[in-house]
Every structure is written in structure tokens, then in C-alpha cells.
Design an enzyme around this catalytic site. Sequence first.
Site, PDB file in Angstrom:
ATOM      1  N   ARG A  78       0.798  -1.225   0.000  1.00  0.00           N
ATOM      2  CA  ARG A  78       0.000   0.000   0.000  1.00  0.00           C
ATOM      3  C   ARG A  78       0.834   1.280   0.000  1.00  0.00           C
ATOM      4  NH1 ARG A  78      -2.406  -3.998   2.958  1.00  0.00           N
ATOM      5  NH2 ARG A  78      -4.608  -4.395   2.469  1.00  0.00           N
TER       6      ARG A  78
ATOM      7  N   HIS B 257      -1.034  -2.536  -4.601  1.00  0.00           N
ATOM      8  CA  HIS B 257      -0.543  -3.505  -5.588  1.00  0.00           C
ATOM      9  C   HIS B 257      -0.542  -2.995  -7.032  1.00  0.00           C
ATOM     10  CE1 HIS B 257      -0.061  -6.282  -2.434  1.00  0.00           C
ATOM     11  NE2 HIS B 257      -1.200  -6.939  -2.505  1.00  0.00           N
TER      12      HIS B 257
ATOM     13  N   HIS C  14       2.562 -12.882  -5.222  1.00  0.00           N
ATOM     14  CA  HIS C  14       1.434 -12.951  -4.302  1.00  0.00           C
ATOM     15  C   HIS C  14       0.807 -14.342  -4.285  1.00  0.00           C
ATOM     16  CE1 HIS C  14      -1.982 -11.492  -1.979  1.00  0.00           C
ATOM     17  NE2 HIS C  14      -1.503 -10.261  -1.995  1.00  0.00           N
TER      18      HIS C  14
ATOM     19  N   GLU D 101       4.742 -12.500   1.251  1.00  0.00           N
ATOM     20  CA  GLU D 101       5.183 -11.606   0.185  1.00  0.00           C
ATOM     21  C   GLU D 101       6.463 -10.881   0.605  1.00  0.00           C
ATOM     22  OE1 GLU D 101       1.574  -9.134  -0.656  1.00  0.00           O
ATOM     23  OE2 GLU D 101       0.748 -10.606   0.748  1.00  0.00           O
TER      24      GLU D 101
END
Length: 387
Positions: free
Chosen positions: A117, A142, A216, A352
Site C-alpha cells: 500500500r 498492488h 502474491h 510476500e
Amino acid sequence: MKFMRIVNLLLVMAVSAFAACNSTPTKESSTDPVVKEPTISQEAFGQADNLPVDLYTLTNANGIVVKITNYGGIVTSIITPDKNGQMADIALGFDSLAPYMAGHPFFGAIVGRYGNRIAKGKFTLDGKEYSLAANNMGNHLHGGMKGFDKVVWQATAFTNEEAAGLKLNYLSKDGEEGYPGNLNVTVTYRLNNDNELKIDYEATTDKATVVNLTNHSYFNLTGGTQDILAHELKLVSDQFLPVDETLIPTGAPQAVEGTPFDFRQSTPIGARVNAADEQIKRGLGYDHCWVLNRTTDSLELAAEVYEPGSGRTLEVLTTEPAIQFYCGNFLDGTLTGKNGVVYKHRSGLCLETEHYPDSPNQSAFPSVTLQPGEAYRTQTVYKFGVK
């Protein structure tokens, strides 16, 4: 006499050759190990943006299979053995292209230009403010409305004695999704005979920009329909980043000791996922960034996962400074994946590897700025095993 000796010698040689050709192999020779080289195959998977999309199947000598499509660089399938040698798919995803194009929570995808973010979809670089899509609770997530997970990458398949690989390239043009600079990105997947899926990220730019690439993939080591709460997780981290109500880091890292975020010892994910903790409530579980205990700039262990029922293990190694652990809090049973499996609440987990969320707006965080003439390079390894 000399002539007879030559004739006799020729007869002996002929008999020996015949015997050799018709002899039964010894037990030793019949069980000599055969070293298999990894392989890769390609098949049509559909079309997106009027471009052909393919599915590539990477297989190593041990029978582990990884499937990747050049749409979004998505890892669609990872098939590994359990402790009894039974093969199963441990990655969430779909059997066809259409569900990926219809919208999904980034199953298996390359995310960028900025993974995670950015607060309010804005950042300032070299005195100029840039505006991005605010596509998640008022923040940028993303890469925006059409990030790297939704584009068709140029693909080149290759094999060698050590690995089967897929090299993906994409040129993200200046201004795409609001980001500055023409960013030339290469992501290379390699599946080797050590049961490792290696991911190398590279990028260059012609204008100062920000970049934070990751994968992801959602994992479920049961290979079935169970949730991931019994999976045991270890994170090589003493600190995590607390977040506000919109999941933006509030500032300095906080020690994990004495909190539900302490995974320094292997702990079942479900042990504290519903704890009466403000940070747990804000993430609806775990959806936070852990600061890794790095000692070098090279590849280091970041996380370990163990699923007791199947015996499957997953190790994550990376050159990145942090890792986002997410336990599928927003999965709600509305998506049906491969083999008709319904993806219910917490049926997959993500690890991630990354730089910190909102780094462009927080000067105390490690820099994510890439300048012309510089090269962005990171590596992450997912290693599969059993115990």
C-alpha cells in the site's frame, strides 16, 4: 602358424563380443541412478488485450510441477509430494484464464509497480507529487487498477541441467497507473532439482520512480480443502509494522515480544489469529509487514512453514528487508478454484517478500526509489520439502 594364430585371435574376439551383446546386465548396472534434467512445456491458455496467453509447465527431476502463465506472471499451480509421496496442488488458483481476468485477490501474481500500500495514493519524488489510483480503503494497493498482475508479459522459456525457467519481460510506460518513468521489468522463474522455485526481479528506468515487486502466491500445504490455521509458521523477525485502520504503517517498527505477532518460534497460525488485540482487529487477522533480522545483503532465510498432517514444508529465502504475512482474511467462499475447491475464509496464506508498505511517504523506511542508471535487483526463493 602365424596365420592360424591370427585366425584363433579373431575367433576369440568374436565370441567375446557376442557374449557381451547377449549378457544379462548386472544388478549394479541396472540400478545406476539416472539424472533427469528439468523440463518445460507450453500450451495455449487464451487471450488478453488481443494478445495470446500461454501456460508453461515446469517439472523438475523429482516430479515437482509448477505452472505459470504470462498473464500477470501468475503461478497457477504448485504440485509437491507429502510425507507419503502423494502429490497435491499447494497453490490457490484457477484452471482457466477467464476467472483470473474476471477479478481475483492476486492469486499467484506478480504485483507492481508497487506491491502493498501507498497512503492515499499519493507520493512526492524530486519535488513533484504523483497521484495513483486509490483502490483499497482510500489507499493505493498492488500497482492500481491495472497493475502488473493484469498485463500480458513477453515470455521466453529455457532449460539447462539445473533448472527449467521462464523469463518474463514487461515495459511499464511513463505515466502508467500514475507512476513516472519507463520501467523495463524482467522477472525470471527457475524450478531446480533442489525443489526450489527461484524468482529474480530486475528493473531499470529512464526517470526517477518507485518500485517494489513481489509475488502474491497463496499457499495451502494440505493440498486440500482445509484452512491454514493448523499450519505452523516461523518468521525470522523481532519486529513488525503496526498499522492504522486502513492498514497503512503508523511509523516505527514495534517489538513482537509479548504480542500475537511473535513467530520467532514455530507457532500454529490459528493460535492467536483471533486475539483481542487492536492490530489483529485492524487486519481482521494477520495482514502485516514483518521487518526481517537481516545480517547481510545476500539471500537469507525469512520464513518457515510446516503442515503437520501432510508433513509438507515451505521455506522462504530473500534478499528483501521485509515480508508481508497474510492469512486469507478476505477469502469468503465466493471463489471456486481448481478441481472445484471453494476458497473459504483463511484457506490460503501469503508470504510476500518486499520493502515496507508506504515507503515513498515514510523517509525512515528503506528507500524504494530507483534512479536512471541504477538497476533494481532482488531475489526470493520458495523451497519445498517434507519432514
